[in-house]
Design an enzyme around this catalytic site. Structure first.
Site, PDB file in Angstrom:
ATOM      1  N   TYR A  96       0.788  -1.206   0.067  1.00 15.66           N
ATOM      2  CA  TYR A  96      -0.087   0.169   0.049  1.00 15.66           C
ATOM      3  C   TYR A  96       1.087   1.350  -0.082  1.00 15.66           C
ATOM      4  O   TYR A  96       0.471   2.229  -0.533  1.00 15.66           O
ATOM      5  CB  TYR A  96      -1.024  -0.042   1.164  1.00 15.66           C
ATOM      6  CG  TYR A  96      -2.161   0.782   1.031  1.00 15.66           C
ATOM      7  CD1 TYR A  96      -2.941   0.475  -0.234  1.00 15.66           C
ATOM      8  CD2 TYR A  96      -2.557   1.852   1.775  1.00 15.66           C
ATOM      9  CE1 TYR A  96      -4.139   1.545  -0.424  1.00 15.66           C
ATOM     10  CE2 TYR A  96      -3.606   2.710   1.863  1.00 15.66           C
ATOM     11  CZ  TYR A  96      -4.574   2.298   0.664  1.00 15.66           C
ATOM     12  OH  TYR A  96      -5.646   3.206   0.396  1.00 15.66           O
ATOM     13  N   LYS A 103      -3.277   8.478   3.158  1.00 13.30           N
ATOM     14  CA  LYS A 103      -4.403   8.245   3.923  1.00 13.30           C
ATOM     15  C   LYS A 103      -4.086   8.635   5.116  1.00 13.30           C
ATOM     16  O   LYS A 103      -5.013   9.360   5.820  1.00 13.30           O
ATOM     17  CB  LYS A 103      -4.721   6.725   3.832  1.00 13.30           C
ATOM     18  CG  LYS A 103      -5.320   6.082   2.594  1.00 13.30           C
ATOM     19  CD  LYS A 103      -6.345   6.787   2.090  1.00 13.30           C
ATOM     20  CE  LYS A 103      -6.968   5.849   0.800  1.00 13.30           C
ATOM     21  NZ  LYS A 103      -8.237   6.418   0.201  1.00 13.30           N
TER      22      LYS A 103
HETATM   23  C1  IMJ Z   1      -4.099  -0.981  -2.812  1.00 18.33           C
HETATM   24  C2  IMJ Z   1      -2.750  -1.360  -3.109  1.00 18.33           C
HETATM   25  C3  IMJ Z   1      -2.061  -2.160  -2.294  1.00 18.33           C
HETATM   26  C4  IMJ Z   1      -2.937  -2.711  -1.203  1.00 18.33           C
HETATM   27  C5  IMJ Z   1      -3.972  -2.566  -1.236  1.00 18.33           C
HETATM   28  C6  IMJ Z   1      -4.767  -1.738  -1.885  1.00 18.33           C
HETATM   29  N1  IMJ Z   1      -4.886  -2.914  -0.129  1.00 18.33           N
HETATM   30  C7  IMJ Z   1      -5.993  -2.539  -0.415  1.00 18.33           C
HETATM   31  C8  IMJ Z   1      -6.048  -1.603  -1.292  1.00 18.33           C
HETATM   32  C9  IMJ Z   1      -4.554  -3.797   0.727  1.00 18.33           C
HETATM   33  C10 IMJ Z   1      -7.126  -2.689   0.534  1.00 18.33           C
HETATM   34  C11 IMJ Z   1      -7.176  -0.988  -2.118  1.00 18.33           C
HETATM   35  N2  IMJ Z   1      -7.255   0.438  -1.516  1.00 18.33           N
HETATM   36  C12 IMJ Z   1      -7.657   0.464  -0.276  1.00 18.33           C
HETATM   37  C13 IMJ Z   1      -6.998   1.548  -2.178  1.00 18.33           C
HETATM   38  O1  IMJ Z   1      -6.986   2.711  -1.572  1.00 18.33           O
HETATM   39  C14 IMJ Z   1      -6.270   1.680  -3.623  1.00 18.33           C
HETATM   40  C15 IMJ Z   1      -6.130   2.588  -4.243  1.00 18.33           C
HETATM   41  C16 IMJ Z   1      -5.233   2.757  -5.536  1.00 18.33           C
HETATM   42  C17 IMJ Z   1      -5.237   1.581  -6.319  1.00 18.33           C
HETATM   43  C18 IMJ Z   1      -4.948   1.824  -7.582  1.00 18.33           C
HETATM   44  C19 IMJ Z   1      -4.972   0.859  -8.739  1.00 18.33           C
HETATM   45  C20 IMJ Z   1      -4.524   1.155 -10.027  1.00 18.33           C
HETATM   46  C21 IMJ Z   1      -3.626   2.492 -10.043  1.00 18.33           C
HETATM   47  N3  IMJ Z   1      -3.564   3.266  -9.016  1.00 18.33           N
HETATM   48  C22 IMJ Z   1      -4.090   2.892  -7.866  1.00 18.33           C
HETATM   49  N4  IMJ Z   1      -4.139   4.180  -6.838  1.00 18.33           N
HETATM   50  C23 IMJ Z   1      -4.632   3.847  -5.624  1.00 18.33           C
HETATM   51  O2  IMJ Z   1      -2.774   2.597 -11.102  1.00 18.33           O
END
Ligand code: IMJ
Length: 193
Positions: A96, A103
């Site tokens: 993450y 966040k």
């Molecule tokens: C996203 C990445 C790594 C681990 C993750 C996540 N976990 C969770 C998420 C454990 C739950 C999903 N999440 C909570 C997010 O906030 C995702 C944000 C996000 C996802 C992407 C995918 C495609 C991209 N950019 C992104 N930026 C933020 O190109």
């Protein structure tokens, strides 16, 4: 009405159009975040670039402060703003990475916005949802095993559904949540405990 949150002129136009269309508003849901795919994998210290950090913070955090300010200018007293966050703001979650930093900044922004906008009767909160297999989670390696960990260990022994997050948002956005501001509400089946 759509706008690029990193573009001030587009945001000016979008909110002018909102004002024209609705006059005043009662709530805002902020549900946008972005980090480059390269930064959402492997080592945080190795993969976080200056440009990647800047872009993640601009789209994921400044957009929240900026949209809240703009919304507050056309919001009725008793108005409510909700943004989305994730446990990564508080704990290390593998992959993450820079989103954890974004966040954490978003959750701190919730508290400052609550302090600044409270006197005009506007509340600001965030929902920290458990992981859900949405587009934002697609392509993230190891996501299925994260979901399984929630099924194995969360007090409720399951993952959460989008409708359950929506119900929590409806609470915070409605008068039922009228004494709640500056709060991060975990909607995660109790996993955080
Ligand atoms: C996203 C990445 C790594 C681990 C993750 C996540 N976990 C969770 C998420 C454990 C739950 C999903 N999440 C909570 C997010 O906030 C995702 C944000 C996000 C996802 C992407 C995918 C495609 C991209 N950019 C992104 N930026 C933020 O190109």
């Amino acid at each position: 009405i759509s706008a690029d949150v990193t573009n001030d002129a587009e945001m000016d136009t979008a909110f002018a159009q909102l004002k024209e269309k609705y006059g005043t508003i009662d709530f805002l849901v902020h549900a946008i975040a972005f980090a480059g795919k390269e930064e959402l994998q492997g080592s945080f210290v190795a993969n976080t670039t200056r440009e990647g950090f800047r872009r993640a913070m601009d789209i994921s955090v400044f957009s929240f402060v900026d949209a809240s300010r703009r919304a507050s200018e056309i919001m009725n007293p008793g108005g409510s703003i909700v943004s989305m966050t994730y446990l990564g703001a508080e704990r290390v979650v593998p992959s993450y990475n820079v989103m954890c930093v974004a966040k954490a900044a978003r959750e701190a922004s919730v508290r400052y916005l609550a302090a600044d906008l409270g006197p005009q009767g506007i509340r600001i909160n965030a929902i920290s949802a458990g992981p859900i297999k949405t587009l934002a989670a697609s392509g993230i390696s190891g996501f299925s095993s994260i979901l399984q960990t929630y099924r194995d260990r969360a007090p409720l022994r399951r993952t959460v559904e989008t409708a359950e997050v929506a119900d929590a948002a409806a609470f915070l956005l409605s008068p039922a949540g009228r004494a709640v501001t500056g709060e991060v509400l975990l909607v995660d089946g109790g996993y955080h405990v």
